[in-house]
Design a protein around this motif. Structure first.
Motif, PDB file in Angstrom:
ATOM      1  N   HIS A  26       3.926  -0.594  32.553  1.00 52.47           N
ATOM      2  CA  HIS A  26       2.865  -0.113  33.437  1.00 52.47           C
ATOM      3  C   HIS A  26       3.543   0.532  34.647  1.00 52.47           C
ATOM      4  O   HIS A  26       3.953  -0.168  35.575  1.00 52.47           O
ATOM      5  CB  HIS A  26       1.965  -1.279  33.893  1.00 52.47           C
ATOM      6  N   MET A  27       3.678   1.854  34.600  1.00 52.05           N
ATOM      7  CA  MET A  27       4.418   2.533  35.670  1.00 52.05           C
ATOM      8  C   MET A  27       3.532   2.706  36.899  1.00 52.05           C
ATOM      9  O   MET A  27       2.459   3.313  36.817  1.00 52.05           O
ATOM     10  CB  MET A  27       4.900   3.913  35.188  1.00 52.05           C
ATOM     11  N   PRO A  28       3.954   2.164  38.046  1.00 54.77           N
ATOM     12  CA  PRO A  28       3.121   2.257  39.254  1.00 54.77           C
ATOM     13  C   PRO A  28       2.932   3.718  39.671  1.00 54.77           C
ATOM     14  O   PRO A  28       3.904   4.453  39.794  1.00 54.77           O
ATOM     15  CB  PRO A  28       3.938   1.502  40.318  1.00 54.77           C
ATOM     16  N   ASN A 284      18.385 -14.472  38.095  1.00 55.75           N
ATOM     17  CA  ASN A 284      18.239 -13.041  38.409  1.00 55.75           C
ATOM     18  C   ASN A 284      18.347 -12.208  37.136  1.00 55.75           C
ATOM     19  O   ASN A 284      19.207 -12.482  36.291  1.00 55.75           O
ATOM     20  CB  ASN A 284      19.344 -12.601  39.374  1.00 55.75           C
ATOM     21  N   TYR A 285      17.504 -11.191  37.065  1.00 54.18           N
ATOM     22  CA  TYR A 285      17.490 -10.318  35.879  1.00 54.18           C
ATOM     23  C   TYR A 285      17.411  -8.862  36.310  1.00 54.18           C
ATOM     24  O   TYR A 285      16.738  -8.534  37.293  1.00 54.18           O
ATOM     25  CB  TYR A 285      16.252 -10.595  35.011  1.00 54.18           C
ATOM     26  N   TRP A 286      18.049  -7.999  35.528  1.00 53.84           N
ATOM     27  CA  TRP A 286      17.746  -6.570  35.610  1.00 53.84           C
ATOM     28  C   TRP A 286      16.449  -6.350  34.842  1.00 53.84           C
ATOM     29  O   TRP A 286      16.331  -6.779  33.686  1.00 53.84           O
ATOM     30  CB  TRP A 286      18.854  -5.753  34.924  1.00 53.84           C
ATOM     31  N   VAL A 287      15.472  -5.726  35.473  1.00 54.99           N
ATOM     32  CA  VAL A 287      14.238  -5.401  34.732  1.00 54.99           C
ATOM     33  C   VAL A 287      13.867  -3.942  35.013  1.00 54.99           C
ATOM     34  O   VAL A 287      14.178  -3.418  36.090  1.00 54.99           O
ATOM     35  CB  VAL A 287      13.038  -6.311  35.113  1.00 54.99           C
ATOM     36  N   PRO A 288      13.200  -3.289  34.065  1.00 56.60           N
ATOM     37  CA  PRO A 288      12.769  -1.913  34.329  1.00 56.60           C
ATOM     38  C   PRO A 288      11.630  -1.901  35.340  1.00 56.60           C
ATOM     39  O   PRO A 288      10.803  -2.827  35.358  1.00 56.60           O
ATOM     40  CB  PRO A 288      12.282  -1.420  32.962  1.00 56.60           C
ATOM     41  N   ILE A 289      11.581  -0.863  36.167  1.00 56.02           N
ATOM     42  CA  ILE A 289      10.389  -0.641  36.994  1.00 56.02           C
ATOM     43  C   ILE A 289       9.225  -0.475  36.019  1.00 56.02           C
ATOM     44  O   ILE A 289       9.361   0.169  34.981  1.00 56.02           O
ATOM     45  CB  ILE A 289      10.550   0.655  37.847  1.00 56.02           C
ATOM     46  N   GLY A 290       8.097  -1.074  36.317  1.00 50.25           N
ATOM     47  CA  GLY A 290       6.943  -0.991  35.425  1.00 50.25           C
ATOM     48  C   GLY A 290       6.826  -2.167  34.470  1.00 50.25           C
ATOM     49  O   GLY A 290       5.911  -2.217  33.643  1.00 50.25           O
ATOM     50  N   MET A 291       7.751  -3.137  34.560  1.00 51.12           N
ATOM     51  CA  MET A 291       7.676  -4.335  33.701  1.00 51.12           C
ATOM     52  C   MET A 291       6.415  -5.120  34.100  1.00 51.12           C
ATOM     53  O   MET A 291       6.298  -5.593  35.226  1.00 51.12           O
ATOM     54  CB  MET A 291       8.919  -5.188  33.961  1.00 51.12           C
ATOM     55  N   PRO A 292       5.439  -5.271  33.182  1.00 47.43           N
ATOM     56  CA  PRO A 292       4.230  -6.015  33.558  1.00 47.43           C
ATOM     57  C   PRO A 292       4.545  -7.501  33.740  1.00 47.43           C
ATOM     58  O   PRO A 292       5.403  -8.061  33.044  1.00 47.43           O
ATOM     59  CB  PRO A 292       3.292  -5.823  32.358  1.00 47.43           C
ATOM     60  N   MET A 326      -0.385  -6.327  36.523  1.00 52.83           N
ATOM     61  CA  MET A 326       0.397  -5.820  37.663  1.00 52.83           C
ATOM     62  C   MET A 326       1.869  -5.784  37.261  1.00 52.83           C
ATOM     63  O   MET A 326       2.313  -6.614  36.462  1.00 52.83           O
ATOM     64  CB  MET A 326       0.235  -6.752  38.877  1.00 52.83           C
ATOM     65  N   ALA A 327       2.606  -4.839  37.837  1.00 47.77           N
ATOM     66  CA  ALA A 327       3.975  -4.648  37.341  1.00 47.77           C
ATOM     67  C   ALA A 327       4.984  -4.570  38.481  1.00 47.77           C
ATOM     68  O   ALA A 327       4.620  -4.325  39.633  1.00 47.77           O
ATOM     69  CB  ALA A 327       4.032  -3.361  36.512  1.00 47.77           C
TER      70      ALA A 327
END
Ligand code: SF4
Ligand code: SF4
Length: 415
Positions: A26-28, A284-292, A326-327
Protein backbone atom coordinates in the motif's frame (compact mmCIF):
# COMPACT_ATOMS: atom_id res chain seq x y z
CA UNK A 1 12.72 16.92 30.73
CA UNK A 2 11.56 13.40 31.28
CA UNK A 3 13.31 10.09 31.77
CA UNK A 4 11.32 7.22 30.28
CA UNK A 5 12.50 3.73 31.24
CA UNK A 6 12.48 1.16 28.46
CA UNK A 7 13.91 -2.24 27.67
CA UNK A 8 15.77 -1.42 24.48
CA UNK A 9 19.05 -2.66 25.90
CA UNK A 10 17.69 -6.24 26.01
CA UNK A 11 17.24 -6.47 22.28
CA UNK A 12 18.92 -3.52 20.59
CA UNK A 13 21.91 -5.61 19.49
CA UNK A 14 19.79 -8.30 17.83
CA UNK A 15 20.79 -8.78 14.23
CA UNK A 16 19.17 -6.70 11.55
CA UNK A 17 16.97 -8.85 9.31
CA UNK A 18 14.91 -8.55 6.14
CA UNK A 19 11.16 -8.96 6.45
CA UNK A 20 9.50 -11.09 3.75
CA UNK A 21 8.13 -8.79 1.04
CA UNK A 22 4.33 -9.10 0.97
CA UNK A 23 2.06 -10.02 -1.94
CA UNK A 24 0.59 -6.52 -1.94
CA UNK A 25 1.95 -3.12 -0.93
CA UNK A 26 0.00 0.00 0.00
CA UNK A 27 2.09 2.90 -1.29
CA UNK A 28 1.35 6.10 0.66
CA UNK A 29 0.05 8.79 -1.70
CA UNK A 30 0.66 11.59 0.79
CA UNK A 31 3.76 13.64 1.32
CA UNK A 32 4.44 16.42 3.80
CA UNK A 33 0.91 17.68 4.53
CA UNK A 34 -0.15 17.23 0.89
CA UNK A 35 -1.30 14.53 -1.55
CA UNK A 36 0.88 13.23 -4.38
CA UNK A 37 -0.27 13.04 -8.00
CA UNK A 38 -0.45 9.61 -9.61
CA UNK A 39 1.86 8.85 -12.56
CA UNK A 40 0.57 5.31 -13.21
CA UNK A 41 -2.84 3.78 -13.80
CA UNK A 42 -4.73 0.70 -12.69
CA UNK A 43 -3.55 -2.49 -14.40
CA UNK A 44 -0.20 -1.00 -15.42
CA UNK A 45 2.91 -3.10 -14.87
CA UNK A 46 5.62 -1.26 -12.96
CA UNK A 47 9.28 -2.02 -12.34
CA UNK A 48 11.07 -1.83 -9.03
CA UNK A 49 12.28 1.78 -8.44
CA UNK A 50 9.77 3.20 -10.95
CA UNK A 51 8.23 6.51 -9.84
CA UNK A 52 4.54 5.99 -8.99
CA UNK A 53 3.43 9.42 -7.83
CA UNK A 54 4.95 12.82 -7.20
CA UNK A 55 4.37 16.44 -6.33
CA UNK A 56 6.49 19.21 -7.80
CA UNK A 57 7.86 22.17 -5.88
CA UNK A 58 10.03 22.88 -2.87
CA UNK A 59 7.71 20.94 -0.56
CA UNK A 60 7.00 18.23 -3.09
CA UNK A 61 8.09 14.62 -2.97
CA UNK A 62 7.71 11.34 -4.80
CA UNK A 63 7.12 7.68 -4.12
CA UNK A 64 8.64 4.75 -6.04
CA UNK A 65 7.78 1.07 -6.38
CA UNK A 66 9.84 -1.12 -4.00
CA UNK A 67 8.97 -4.21 -6.07
CA UNK A 68 7.96 -5.02 -9.62
CA UNK A 69 4.29 -5.79 -10.11
CA UNK A 70 0.91 -4.50 -11.20
CA UNK A 71 -0.89 -1.35 -10.06
CA UNK A 72 -4.28 -1.83 -8.40
CA UNK A 73 -6.79 0.60 -6.89
CA UNK A 74 -6.34 3.70 -4.77
CA UNK A 75 -7.59 2.86 -1.28
CA UNK A 76 -8.61 5.40 1.34
CA UNK A 77 -7.57 4.12 4.75
CA UNK A 78 -8.03 6.22 7.88
CA UNK A 79 -8.45 9.39 5.76
CA UNK A 80 -5.28 8.83 3.69
CA UNK A 81 -4.91 7.48 0.15
CA UNK A 82 -2.69 4.50 -0.65
CA UNK A 83 -1.97 2.88 -4.04
CA UNK A 84 -2.13 -0.90 -4.25
CA UNK A 85 0.86 -2.55 -5.95
CA UNK A 86 0.58 -6.32 -6.46
CA UNK A 87 4.03 -7.89 -6.16
CA UNK A 88 4.92 -10.28 -9.01
CA UNK A 89 8.05 -11.45 -7.14
CA UNK A 90 10.09 -11.11 -10.36
CA UNK A 91 12.09 -8.26 -8.83
CA UNK A 92 12.63 -6.64 -12.23
CA UNK A 93 13.99 -3.17 -11.70
CA UNK A 94 14.79 0.05 -13.46
CA UNK A 95 18.57 0.12 -13.60
CA UNK A 96 19.88 2.41 -10.86
CA UNK A 97 22.20 5.07 -12.26
CA UNK A 98 24.89 6.02 -9.72
CA UNK A 99 26.20 9.55 -10.10
CA UNK A 100 29.60 11.06 -9.65
CA UNK A 101 29.23 12.82 -6.26
CA UNK A 102 32.19 15.07 -7.04
CA UNK A 103 30.40 16.51 -10.09
CA UNK A 104 27.00 17.21 -8.48
CA UNK A 105 26.05 20.88 -8.14
CA UNK A 106 23.73 22.25 -5.44
CA UNK A 107 20.73 22.63 -7.83
CA UNK A 108 21.33 19.08 -9.10
CA UNK A 109 21.48 17.83 -5.51
CA UNK A 110 18.08 19.38 -4.77
CA UNK A 111 16.66 17.72 -7.92
CA UNK A 112 18.04 14.37 -6.73
CA UNK A 113 16.40 14.83 -3.31
CA UNK A 114 13.03 15.48 -4.87
CA UNK A 115 13.26 12.99 -7.73
CA UNK A 116 14.36 10.18 -5.39
CA UNK A 117 11.68 10.96 -2.80
CA UNK A 118 14.02 11.88 0.06
CA UNK A 119 12.25 13.22 3.09
CA UNK A 120 12.63 13.43 6.87
CA UNK A 121 12.70 9.94 8.34
CA UNK A 122 12.31 10.89 11.99
CA UNK A 123 8.53 11.28 11.87
CA UNK A 124 7.68 14.73 10.50
CA UNK A 125 8.54 13.83 6.87
CA UNK A 126 9.74 17.33 6.05
CA UNK A 127 10.91 17.31 2.39
CA UNK A 128 14.70 17.33 2.17
CA UNK A 129 14.53 19.59 -0.91
CA UNK A 130 13.12 22.36 1.30
CA UNK A 131 15.62 21.67 4.06
CA UNK A 132 18.49 22.05 1.61
CA UNK A 133 17.18 25.29 0.08
CA UNK A 134 20.50 26.80 1.14
CA UNK A 135 23.66 27.86 -0.62
CA UNK A 136 27.29 26.99 0.07
CA UNK A 137 28.50 28.79 3.16
CA UNK A 138 25.01 29.44 4.64
CA UNK A 139 25.29 26.79 7.36
CA UNK A 140 27.90 26.39 10.10
CA UNK A 141 26.78 23.08 11.62
CA UNK A 142 25.22 19.97 10.15
CA UNK A 143 23.63 17.99 12.97
CA UNK A 144 22.84 14.36 12.31
CA UNK A 145 20.08 13.22 14.59
CA UNK A 146 20.86 9.81 16.03
CA UNK A 147 19.01 10.47 19.29
CA UNK A 148 16.19 7.99 19.11
CA UNK A 149 14.59 8.76 22.43
CA UNK A 150 11.15 7.20 21.80
CA UNK A 151 10.83 4.11 24.02
CA UNK A 152 11.22 0.79 22.14
CA UNK A 153 12.43 2.29 18.84
CA UNK A 154 15.96 1.30 17.85
CA UNK A 155 15.88 1.48 14.05
CA UNK A 156 18.31 4.42 13.97
CA UNK A 157 20.58 2.58 16.39
CA UNK A 158 20.71 -0.41 13.99
CA UNK A 159 21.41 1.90 11.07
CA UNK A 160 24.33 3.63 12.82
CA UNK A 161 25.76 0.31 14.01
CA UNK A 162 25.61 -1.40 10.61
CA UNK A 163 26.12 1.47 8.15
CA UNK A 164 28.52 3.88 9.86
CA UNK A 165 30.84 4.03 6.83
CA UNK A 166 28.03 4.83 4.38
CA UNK A 167 26.71 7.54 6.72
CA UNK A 168 30.17 9.07 7.03
CA UNK A 169 30.64 9.05 3.24
CA UNK A 170 27.37 10.93 2.76
CA UNK A 171 28.09 13.40 5.58
CA UNK A 172 31.48 14.20 4.02
CA UNK A 173 29.77 14.73 0.63
CA UNK A 174 27.16 17.14 2.07
CA UNK A 175 29.83 18.94 4.07
CA UNK A 176 31.92 19.48 0.92
CA UNK A 177 28.99 20.47 -1.30
CA UNK A 178 27.63 23.13 1.07
CA UNK A 179 31.00 24.06 2.62
CA UNK A 180 29.72 23.26 6.12
CA UNK A 181 32.57 23.70 8.64
CA UNK A 182 31.29 21.22 11.24
CA UNK A 183 29.23 18.00 11.28
CA UNK A 184 28.08 16.46 14.56
CA UNK A 185 26.24 13.16 15.06
CA UNK A 186 24.15 13.42 18.24
CA UNK A 187 23.53 10.09 20.01
CA UNK A 188 22.11 9.29 23.41
CA UNK A 189 24.43 8.35 26.22
CA UNK A 190 22.76 4.92 26.48
CA UNK A 191 24.09 4.19 22.97
CA UNK A 192 27.64 5.34 23.70
CA UNK A 193 28.97 1.98 22.43
CA UNK A 194 28.35 3.46 18.94
CA UNK A 195 30.67 6.41 19.53
CA UNK A 196 33.97 4.71 18.57
CA UNK A 197 32.33 3.02 15.56
CA UNK A 198 31.00 6.33 14.24
CA UNK A 199 34.17 8.26 15.08
CA UNK A 200 36.30 5.78 13.16
CA UNK A 201 34.01 6.08 10.12
CA UNK A 202 34.00 9.89 10.27
CA UNK A 203 37.79 9.93 10.50
CA UNK A 204 38.11 7.56 7.52
CA UNK A 205 36.02 9.91 5.39
CA UNK A 206 37.76 13.03 6.71
CA UNK A 207 34.57 14.53 8.13
CA UNK A 208 35.32 17.66 10.13
CA UNK A 209 33.33 17.20 13.32
CA UNK A 210 32.53 14.30 15.58
CA UNK A 211 30.03 12.54 17.80
CA UNK A 212 28.29 14.20 20.73
CA UNK A 213 26.81 12.20 23.57
CA UNK A 214 23.48 13.55 24.74
CA UNK A 215 21.54 12.92 27.92
CA UNK A 216 18.95 10.14 27.85
CA UNK A 217 16.08 12.49 28.65
CA UNK A 218 13.02 12.66 26.45
CA UNK A 219 12.52 14.38 23.94
CA UNK A 220 16.22 14.73 23.18
CA UNK A 221 15.65 13.87 19.51
CA UNK A 222 13.27 16.81 18.88
CA UNK A 223 14.87 19.20 16.38
CA UNK A 224 14.86 22.24 18.65
CA UNK A 225 16.07 20.26 21.67
CA UNK A 226 18.88 18.77 19.63
CA UNK A 227 19.99 22.15 18.28
CA UNK A 228 20.09 23.47 21.85
CA UNK A 229 22.03 20.45 23.14
CA UNK A 230 24.58 20.54 20.32
CA UNK A 231 25.04 24.27 19.66
CA UNK A 232 23.57 25.94 22.76
CA UNK A 233 21.21 27.96 20.49
CA UNK A 234 17.56 28.29 21.54
CA UNK A 235 15.24 28.51 18.54
CA UNK A 236 11.53 29.21 18.62
CA UNK A 237 9.12 26.69 17.11
CA UNK A 238 8.46 27.64 13.49
CA UNK A 239 11.84 29.32 13.01
CA UNK A 240 14.05 28.04 10.20
CA UNK A 241 17.19 26.39 11.64
CA UNK A 242 19.22 27.19 8.51
CA UNK A 243 18.75 30.90 9.25
CA UNK A 244 20.51 30.23 12.55
CA UNK A 245 23.29 28.43 10.66
CA UNK A 246 22.13 24.88 11.47
CA UNK A 247 20.68 21.96 9.51
CA UNK A 248 19.37 18.85 11.25
CA UNK A 249 18.93 15.56 9.40
CA UNK A 250 17.86 12.24 10.83
CA UNK A 251 20.42 9.44 10.31
CA UNK A 252 17.92 7.48 8.21
CA UNK A 253 17.51 10.50 5.93
CA UNK A 254 21.29 10.71 5.53
CA UNK A 255 21.31 7.02 4.61
CA UNK A 256 18.52 7.59 2.05
CA UNK A 257 20.58 10.44 0.55
CA UNK A 258 23.61 8.12 0.44
CA UNK A 259 21.65 5.50 -1.52
CA UNK A 260 20.33 8.14 -3.95
CA UNK A 261 23.64 9.89 -4.61
CA UNK A 262 26.08 6.98 -4.42
CA UNK A 263 23.90 4.12 -5.70
CA UNK A 264 21.19 5.83 -7.76
CA UNK A 265 18.45 4.12 -5.73
CA UNK A 266 15.27 5.97 -4.66
CA UNK A 267 13.85 5.88 -1.12
CA UNK A 268 12.02 2.55 -1.27
CA UNK A 269 12.87 0.85 2.04
CA UNK A 270 13.80 1.66 5.60
CA UNK A 271 14.65 0.01 8.91
CA UNK A 272 11.81 -0.33 11.41
CA UNK A 273 11.63 -1.72 14.92
CA UNK A 274 8.96 -4.28 15.68
CA UNK A 275 8.22 -4.72 19.37
CA UNK A 276 5.65 -6.97 21.01
CA UNK A 277 4.98 -6.13 24.65
CA UNK A 278 3.22 -9.42 25.36
CA UNK A 279 6.29 -11.51 24.54
CA UNK A 280 8.83 -8.71 25.17
CA UNK A 281 10.15 -9.52 21.71
CA UNK A 282 11.86 -6.76 19.72
CA UNK A 283 13.88 -6.70 16.52
CA UNK A 284 14.91 -4.42 13.65
CA UNK A 285 13.99 -5.21 10.06
CA UNK A 286 14.49 -3.74 6.63
CA UNK A 287 10.99 -3.34 5.20
CA UNK A 288 9.75 -1.80 1.95
CA UNK A 289 7.93 1.52 2.10
CA UNK A 290 4.26 0.60 1.69
CA UNK A 291 4.45 -2.58 3.82
CA UNK A 292 0.90 -2.89 5.25
CA UNK A 293 0.66 -3.34 9.02
CA UNK A 294 -1.43 -6.48 8.41
CA UNK A 295 1.49 -8.16 6.59
CA UNK A 296 3.67 -7.58 9.64
CA UNK A 297 1.16 -8.31 12.37
CA UNK A 298 0.27 -11.68 10.85
CA UNK A 299 3.84 -12.82 11.39
CA UNK A 300 5.09 -10.85 14.34
CA UNK A 301 2.31 -9.89 16.74
CA UNK A 302 0.11 -12.98 16.89
CA UNK A 303 -1.82 -13.65 18.97
CA UNK A 304 -3.23 -10.16 19.31
CA UNK A 305 -6.21 -9.54 21.54
CA UNK A 306 -8.41 -6.74 22.78
CA UNK A 307 -5.85 -6.06 25.53
CA UNK A 308 -3.30 -4.81 23.01
CA UNK A 309 -3.23 -2.03 20.50
CA UNK A 310 -0.89 -1.52 17.56
CA UNK A 311 0.99 1.75 17.27
CA UNK A 312 2.78 3.00 14.16
CA UNK A 313 5.82 5.08 15.15
CA UNK A 314 6.71 5.33 18.83
CA UNK A 315 4.34 5.33 21.81
CA UNK A 316 4.96 9.03 22.51
CA UNK A 317 4.56 10.60 19.07
CA UNK A 318 3.14 7.75 16.98
CA UNK A 319 -0.45 6.97 15.99
CA UNK A 320 -2.56 4.04 17.02
CA UNK A 321 -3.40 1.81 14.09
CA UNK A 322 -7.12 2.11 13.27
CA UNK A 323 -6.95 -0.13 10.23
CA UNK A 324 -4.23 -2.71 9.49
CA UNK A 325 -4.24 -1.56 5.86
CA UNK A 326 -2.21 1.44 7.04
CA UNK A 327 1.36 1.08 5.83
CA UNK A 328 4.95 1.96 6.63
CA UNK A 329 5.88 5.37 5.25
CA UNK A 330 9.24 7.12 5.22
CA UNK A 331 8.68 8.58 8.68
CA UNK A 332 7.66 5.31 10.41
CA UNK A 333 10.39 4.08 12.74
CA UNK A 334 8.45 1.14 14.12
CA UNK A 335 5.29 -0.83 14.72
CA UNK A 336 4.58 -1.76 18.31
CA UNK A 337 2.00 -3.96 19.98
CA UNK A 338 1.44 -2.44 23.44
CA UNK A 339 -0.84 -3.10 26.38
CA UNK A 340 -3.87 -0.85 26.36
CA UNK A 341 -4.11 1.39 29.38
CA UNK A 342 -6.96 0.30 31.65
CA UNK A 343 -7.05 3.66 33.47
CA UNK A 344 -9.90 6.09 32.95
CA UNK A 345 -9.04 9.74 32.61
CA UNK A 346 -9.95 11.91 35.61
CA UNK A 347 -10.16 15.64 36.27
CA UNK A 348 -7.07 17.83 36.30
CA UNK A 349 -5.71 18.13 39.82
CA UNK A 350 -3.52 21.12 38.99
CA UNK A 351 -0.31 19.32 39.94
CA UNK A 352 1.66 21.11 37.20
CA UNK A 353 3.72 18.03 36.27
CA UNK A 354 2.79 18.49 32.60
CA UNK A 355 4.27 22.01 32.60
CA UNK A 356 7.39 20.80 34.44
CA UNK A 357 8.26 18.29 31.69
CA UNK A 358 7.28 20.38 28.67
CA UNK A 359 10.41 21.04 26.56
CA UNK A 360 8.69 24.06 25.03
CA UNK A 361 7.87 25.66 28.41
CA UNK A 362 4.14 25.53 27.71
CA UNK A 363 1.16 25.02 30.03
CA UNK A 364 -0.48 21.86 28.63
CA UNK A 365 -3.28 21.84 31.23
CA UNK A 366 -4.59 25.07 29.67
CA UNK A 367 -4.89 23.42 26.26
CA UNK A 368 -7.35 20.72 27.34
CA UNK A 369 -9.46 23.23 29.24
CA UNK A 370 -9.68 25.66 26.32
CA UNK A 371 -10.16 22.98 23.66
CA UNK A 372 -13.23 21.86 25.61
CA UNK A 373 -14.49 25.46 25.61
CA UNK A 374 -13.40 25.85 21.95
CA UNK A 375 -11.72 29.11 22.98
CA UNK A 376 -9.34 29.72 20.08
CA UNK A 377 -8.12 33.06 21.46
CA UNK A 378 -6.97 31.44 24.67
CA UNK A 379 -5.31 28.60 22.77
CA UNK A 380 -3.33 31.23 20.88
CA UNK A 381 -2.56 33.14 24.08
CA UNK A 382 -1.08 29.96 25.55
CA UNK A 383 0.99 29.35 22.36
CA UNK A 384 -0.60 26.05 21.38
CA UNK A 385 1.10 26.39 17.99
CA UNK A 386 4.50 26.03 19.72
CA UNK A 387 3.68 22.49 20.92
CA UNK A 388 5.83 19.86 19.17
CA UNK A 389 3.43 17.01 20.15
CA UNK A 390 6.20 15.14 21.96
CA UNK A 391 3.69 13.53 24.35
CA UNK A 392 5.76 14.12 27.50
CA UNK A 393 2.86 15.91 29.23
CA UNK A 394 0.39 13.09 28.54
CA UNK A 395 2.93 10.51 29.72
CA UNK A 396 3.45 12.20 33.09
CA UNK A 397 -0.16 13.27 33.79
CA UNK A 398 -1.43 11.39 36.88
CA UNK A 399 -5.04 12.03 35.81
CA UNK A 400 -4.42 10.30 32.45
CA UNK A 401 -5.85 13.26 30.55
CA UNK A 402 -5.37 12.67 26.79
CA UNK A 403 -3.41 15.89 26.43
CA UNK A 404 -1.90 15.19 22.99
CA UNK A 405 -5.28 14.23 21.59
CA UNK A 406 -6.65 17.53 22.94
CA UNK A 407 -3.66 19.44 21.55
CA UNK A 408 -4.18 17.95 18.07
CA UNK A 409 -7.87 18.88 18.29
CA UNK A 410 -6.87 22.41 19.35
CA UNK A 411 -4.58 22.75 16.34
CA UNK A 412 -7.46 21.66 14.10
CA UNK A 413 -9.68 24.34 15.66
CA UNK A 414 -7.04 26.98 14.98
CA UNK A 415 -6.73 26.18 11.25
S1 SF4 B 1 2.54 20.61 25.43
FE1 SF4 B 1 3.36 19.78 23.55
S2 SF4 B 1 5.55 20.17 23.64
FE2 SF4 B 1 4.74 20.40 25.74
S3 SF4 B 1 4.99 18.37 26.67
FE3 SF4 B 1 2.92 18.42 25.81
S4 SF4 B 1 3.14 17.54 23.77
FE4 SF4 B 1 5.23 18.10 24.46
S1 SF4 C 1 -0.28 16.82 34.74
FE1 SF4 C 1 -2.44 16.38 34.33
S2 SF4 C 1 -3.42 16.66 36.31
FE2 SF4 C 1 -1.41 17.64 36.48
S3 SF4 C 1 -1.77 19.81 35.90
FE3 SF4 C 1 -1.19 18.73 34.05
S4 SF4 C 1 -3.15 18.14 33.12
FE4 SF4 C 1 -3.58 18.63 35.25
Amino acid sequence: MLFIPDKKHYYKNNDLSDFATPKKLHMPLFGFKSPLELLVSKGQRVLKYQQLAHKEGLFGSSVHAPVSGVVGDVLTIDEWDYLEVFNDFLNESEVPSPMNPEAISIPEFRQILQGFGIEGSGGARFPSTAKYAIEAGDVETLIINGAECEPYLMADYALMKNYAQELALCIAFIQRLFKIPKAIIGIENQHRNLKPILEKALTNEEVIGGVKLLSDFYPQGGELQLIKSVTGKTLKKGSIPAKAGVIVNNVATIYAIYRAVFKGIPYTERIVTLFDEASQKGRNYWVPIGMPVSAISDHFFRPTSEHFSLVIGGPMMGRSVQDEGMAIHKGSGGILSLYKSSYQSENCIGCGYCADVCPQNLLPMEFSKNVEKQDINQLQNYYLQDCIECGACAYICPSRIPLVQDIREGKRLML
